[in-house]
Design a protein around this motif. Sequence first.
Motif, mmCIF file in Angstrom:
data_model
loop_
_atom_site.group_PDB
_atom_site.id
_atom_site.type_symbol
_atom_site.label_atom_id
_atom_site.label_comp_id
_atom_site.label_asym_id
_atom_site.label_seq_id
_atom_site.Cartn_x
_atom_site.Cartn_y
_atom_site.Cartn_z
ATOM 1 N N SER A 3 0.822 -1.215 0.000
ATOM 2 C CA SER A 3 0.000 0.000 0.000
ATOM 3 C C SER A 3 0.854 1.262 0.000
ATOM 4 N N ARG A 4 1.987 1.227 0.714
ATOM 5 C CA ARG A 4 2.848 2.424 0.747
ATOM 6 C C ARG A 4 3.412 2.719 -0.636
ATOM 7 N N GLN A 5 3.815 1.691 -1.357
ATOM 8 C CA GLN A 5 4.351 1.878 -2.703
ATOM 9 C C GLN A 5 3.278 2.392 -3.658
ATOM 10 N N ARG A 7 0.680 4.212 -2.828
ATOM 11 C CA ARG A 7 0.450 5.641 -2.548
ATOM 12 C C ARG A 7 1.552 6.498 -3.163
ATOM 13 N N GLY A 8 2.804 6.034 -3.138
ATOM 14 C CA GLY A 8 3.912 6.793 -3.729
ATOM 15 C C GLY A 8 3.749 6.967 -5.224
ATOM 16 N N VAL A 9 3.327 5.877 -5.888
ATOM 17 C CA VAL A 9 3.116 5.949 -7.342
ATOM 18 C C VAL A 9 1.995 6.926 -7.668
ATOM 19 N N ILE A 10 0.919 6.848 -6.872
ATOM 20 C CA ILE A 10 -0.225 7.751 -7.119
ATOM 21 C C ILE A 10 0.202 9.215 -6.942
ATOM 22 N N LEU A 11 0.962 9.493 -5.866
ATOM 23 C CA LEU A 11 1.430 10.873 -5.641
ATOM 24 C C LEU A 11 2.357 11.342 -6.750
ATOM 25 N N LEU A 12 3.189 10.407 -7.249
ATOM 26 C CA LEU A 12 4.087 10.763 -8.342
ATOM 27 C C LEU A 12 3.309 11.110 -9.602
ATOM 28 N N LEU A 13 2.270 10.287 -9.900
ATOM 29 C CA LEU A 13 1.444 10.560 -11.076
ATOM 30 C C LEU A 13 0.717 11.896 -10.949
#
Length: 239
Positions: A3-5, A7-13
């Motif tokens: 889940s942490r990864q 969220r990171g991908v979503i924030l990056l996008l």
Amino acid sequence: MNSRQRRGVILLLLSVLCAVGAFVGVLAVIRNVESEIGPQKTAYRLKTDVAAYKTLDPGQFEEVKMPQRWLPPTAVTDLDKVSGKIAVTPLKKGSLLQDDMIVDRPALKAGQQEIAIMIDASTGVAGKINPGARVNIYATFDGRRPEDKPVSKVIVAGAQVIDVGKLTPLEAKDPGNTTAGTRQAGQAVPITFALDTEDAQRVAYAESFASHVRLALLAPGTEATIPPAERTYTLDGDK
């Protein structure tokens, strides 16, 4: 992917999308500004004050770039247009040069000739006579004999001024010379007139033999014709 990864991908996008959106917004603003400003055009601005009726020189102006849509339709965009022109009104430093600020220098008509004479600055010009003006030319003659009365004559009515020179030292005429008028040393201004041959002869004669030559500035539209009976004056004529 935990889940942490995710969220990171979503924030990056989201960051990438925001950056793209900001970039698109900047481009839109730039295109909007360019559409409002439009292409640049060359105009000319005065580097110094210019008095009315003075001849214009390209060195008196500096080049400026302005958006074409903001440039007045009368703005001068070709400095060659000032050649042979004079200022129709006083021009102030920093003013944008426009067509209605300048006019052609007065020119000779068919049958006319230029003649220049020196006019006493203190009595004949006073800084108010400029190219394009019309004046009456008065000459005062001393009596040739002791019993003769001085006489004042209008030698030319409605003479057109085509040029006014700079102040020049005025040499005194020899009062012992009986063939010429007398005058004191001082300053004079060369005034150039456009006259026919007969009037030019009158002016030349007066400049050589009159004790004083004066100019009377005519208001625009004033009738320049003077009846022959009113062209000569002596004190005896006053009642």
